[in-house]
Design an enzyme around this catalytic site. Structure first.
Site, PDB file in Angstrom:
ATOM      1  N   ASP A 405      -4.235   7.566   6.054  1.00 28.29           N
ATOM      2  CA  ASP A 405      -3.923   6.141   6.049  1.00 28.29           C
ATOM      3  C   ASP A 405      -4.990   5.344   5.301  1.00 28.29           C
ATOM      4  OD1 ASP A 405      -2.447   3.772   7.187  1.00 28.29           O
ATOM      5  OD2 ASP A 405      -4.407   3.436   8.102  1.00 28.29           O
ATOM      6  N   GLU A 458      -1.899   7.529   1.416  1.00 30.20           N
ATOM      7  CA  GLU A 458      -1.323   6.193   1.314  1.00 30.20           C
ATOM      8  C   GLU A 458      -2.295   5.395   0.455  1.00 30.20           C
ATOM      9  OE1 GLU A 458      -0.220   2.150   3.762  1.00 30.20           O
ATOM     10  OE2 GLU A 458      -1.953   3.375   4.252  1.00 30.20           O
TER      11      GLU A 458
END
Length: 728
Positions: A405, A458
């Protein structure tokens, strides 16, 4: 022992109880002396083989007891409280260290593989006794104690042993085991007693909002996925069909008969796994399951990077979920968060009274966007901690990949900061060299230790070579989320069809860079929260047009180069925005339009898996060929997907207007029969049923830069896929 030493022990300021407590040989008498600390004890005795040896309280230090014992024989302590209750226990200061010199050295160097094998709480036998070994890194602490119900949460007891200059503290507590709640009480270098800290390498935690760590014995699980693990590499490869169902486990399904509690790991091993497999997805991706204090963070603000959240069950039951997924042919990815951590008092922030895990300078160490702290990526011990956490999930839980993330926030020192609010790198630039090195190390070590896994970034910027090998100058990720494609195509599809001709480039632009990385096309949880509405709600028009638009969008997405990701609920067009605190609207499936949309997604997954041209050259520009890129006035797009030379090509034809195109001449890669293998306007999906009666015949007449062409019916707001029939 001197009187000041007695006082320090009772006051909780002594930092080396192993130097004062426990047994000592007495050369003169051939016996042993014993010194023990027993707060609130009225009497204390040592017991050897059923024989009791009373200990005497020290004058002026009544909680410290001394006495003599025979030279041989293990002893236990028998403590009688002021109320007359008697408790028998073994003395932790009778046991030697567990960690070796090399362990401590490598931890201090930040070079210990599988850090979790040494730090944390481990149920082990030691010197013939079973108990739990605790070890924690706190280099600036004056004293570290393990506290829990077993010692009345009294930090003066069970003070740990300092392991040289490594900053590690350890202690073996006999007879403690699975399920024991504990924390660390730390006395900072300035003498301040810090808030009780959870174990950074705990394998389990108390149920939030409680914050204690819990001893979990990870040994003894019987995996059944040996065949899967040995053969999973091709399933994660860039040439494989990868279609990911993203799930927030706390809100996929809830049990209304039990107060709306979330699904358990074992329930998910049955119902969720069966659902995802039946829908034809190849992978299940779970939003972060590392322990986190706040439900509303969805797991993206973790404090326990080695602890599966107890919200759904204990660690072995999380393994049950992974094992069941593998049995059904599903890979499992998990979101993992090395970019930041919360400021909760029991967490990693100022762990030993100093900014230990985080950068000291708030211009480097604090995320204003999320009110969280940022790891000191350049500190060797912190880099080792994060690298080990990544490997832990892959090795201990057989997770098939990690989606990392907020990578962009790690790569740039000026991420979401104005001028003067960030610290440049040594060359005066904005790149965070330490974070880049860490990501490369994580990808190298994870993939080296766990063959066949994937890592996914990401990453929302144009940082180069995110999904290229480290030895070629890349970051080493297997895949990167294509955030640009997501933003552009969603902006296009939510535009009223009458104006889409002006937004044509939002579809075509993504193909200019579609092969610069190994991309995943993500329609994730981030697109259906914070006022963004649901996927169905983004679509323009009346209810029928909304469903038609969404069906066409999914058809385009599955026909576009790149792996696929869809967040839960989007497969059936949930009308409401996602709510992390409630289950999906499963009742919607009683309506034909919602059921039809789900049927389409299932068929798209099947077609995608079974058709090499739609997946095997996703990252290869030779696998894509434009047919119609400039039909902006008609809002038409057409392209061909190619697999290996022997694979039949597929033509993807998109009509993003509500006007049917009857008999539209379309160029095709070869003459002959083409089967209509998908039509998003089919009646079974909720469409009008217009189409090509299952087939078209392409004549050898060049058109649209193709050697053949055919008259094709393109229904309103639809995607049609044609697959060439085999030669001969």
């Amino acid at each position: 022992m001197t009187e000041p030493a007695f006082l320090k022990i009772m006051q909780g300021t002594a930092d080396d109880l192993f130097a004062h407590l426990g047994p000592r040989p007495m050369a003169r008498t051939g016996r042993r002396s014993l010194t023990a600390f027993a707060p609130r004890a009225r009497r204390l005795s040592a017991v050897i083989g059923g024989q009791s040896f009373p200990l005497t309280p020290v004058r002026g230090a009544p909680e410290i007891f001394v006495g003599e014992l025979p030279r041989e024989g293990a002893y236990a302590l028998e403590r009688t409280s002021a109320g007359g209750t008697t408790l028998t226990y073994r003395d932790p200061y009778a046991f030697g260290p567990v960690l070796g010199v090399m362990d401590s050295y490598l931890i201090g160097e930040g070079r210990l593989d599988r850090l979790w094998h040494k730090l944390g709480a481990h149920v082990i036998p030691h010197e013939g006794v079973r108990g739990t070994h605790f070890a924690v890194w706190a280099p600036h602490a004056r004293r570290v104690s393990v506290v829990g119900d077993f010692n009345g949460w009294d930090g003066r007891c069970d003070v740990m042993r300092r392991c040289g200059a490594s900053g590690v503290w350890e202690i073996f507590l006999p007879d403690l085991g699975e399920g024991t709640l504990y924390k660390y009480e730390i006395l900072g270098a300035d003498g301040t007693v810090l808030p009780l800290k959870a174990d950074p390498v705990a394998f389990g935690s108390q149920h939030p909002p409680e914050t204690a760590s819990m001893v979990r014995d990870l040994s003894g699980y019987g995996w059944h996925d040996g065949d899967w693990m040995a053969a999973r590499a091709p399933r994660n490869a860039v040439s494989a069909p990868i279609s990911i169902y993203e799930v927030h486990l706390g809100s996929w399904w809830r049990d209304d008969t039990q107060g709306g509690r979330p699904i358990s790991y074992r329930e998910a091993a049955r119902t969720l796994v069966d659902y995802v497999a039946d829908m034809g997805f190849t992978h299940l991706e779970l939003l972060p399951l590392a322990e986190h204090p706040f439900d509303g963070s969805w797991g993206y603000q973790p404090v326990g990077l080695f602890a599966p959240t107890i919200r759904h069950g204990p660690p072995h039951e999380f393994r049950d979920l992974i094992d069941a997924a593998h049995a059904r042919g599903l890979g499992v990815l998990m979101d993992w968060v090395p970019a930041h951590f919360p400021t909760d008092a029991h967490g990693l922030g100022r762990f030993d009274g100093t900014p230990l895990y985080e950068y000291a300078d708030p211009r480097e160490g604090f995320h204003r966007d999320w009110n969280t702290l940022i790891y000191d990526f350049g500190r060797p011990e912190v880099a080792n901690f994060l690298t080990s956490s990544a490997r832990y999930w892959l090795e201990e839980y057989h997770v098939d990949g990690l989606r990392v993330d907020a990578v962009a926030s790690m790569l740039y020192r000026d991420y979401s900061r104005d001028a003067g609010e960030w610290v440049p790198n040594k060359d005066g630039g904005r790149e965070n060299y330490e974070a880049i090195a860490l990501l490369r190390r994580i990808n190298t070590e994870a993939c080296g230790a766990c063959p066949g896994v994937m890592t996914v970034a990401e990453e929302s910027t144009a940082f180069p070579q995110v999904s290229r090998p480290v030895d070629a100058g890349g970051l080493g990720f297997s895949y990167k989320w294509n955030m640009g494609w997501m933003n552009d195509t969603l902006a296009y599809i939510r535009t009223d069809p009458i104006h889409r001709r002006h937004q044509h480039g939002q579809i075509t632009f993504g193909l200019t860079y579609a092969f610069s990385e190994n991309f995943i096309l993500p329609i994730s949880h981030d697109e259906v929260v914070h006022g963004k509405g649901s996927m169905l709600g983004k679509m323009p028009g009346n209810d029928w047009e909304k469903f038609a638009n969404l069906r066409a969008y999914y058809g385009m997405m599955w026909g576009h180069p790149g792996k696929k990701l869809l967040f839960m609920g989007q497969e059936f067009g949930q009308r409401a925005e996602w709510d992390y605190d409630a289950q999906l609207d499963w009742d919607a499936l009683a309506r034909p339009d919602h059921a039809g949309l789900r049927r389409l997604v299932r068929d798209l997954n099947r077609l995608y898996r079974e058709t090499p041209a739609l997946h095997c050259r996703d990252a290869d520009p030779g696998g894509f060929q434009w047919i119609l890129a400039d039909a902006a006035e008609e809002s038409l797009f057409a392209w061909a997907r190619h697999g290996a030379q022997t694979d039949a090509p597929v033509a993807v034809l998109c009509n993003f207007t509500p006007l049917p195109r009857e008999g539209r001449l379309i160029g095709l890669p070869r003459a002959g029969l083409w089967h209509e293998v998908l039509n998003t306007d089919a009646e079974i999906y909720g469409g009008t049923g217009r189409g090509n009666m299952g087939r078209v015949e392409a004549a050898p007449h060049p058109h649209d830069g193709q050697p053949a062409s055919a008259r094709v019916t393109l229904p309103p707001l639809s995607v049609v896929m044609l697959k060439a029939a085999p030669h001969g």
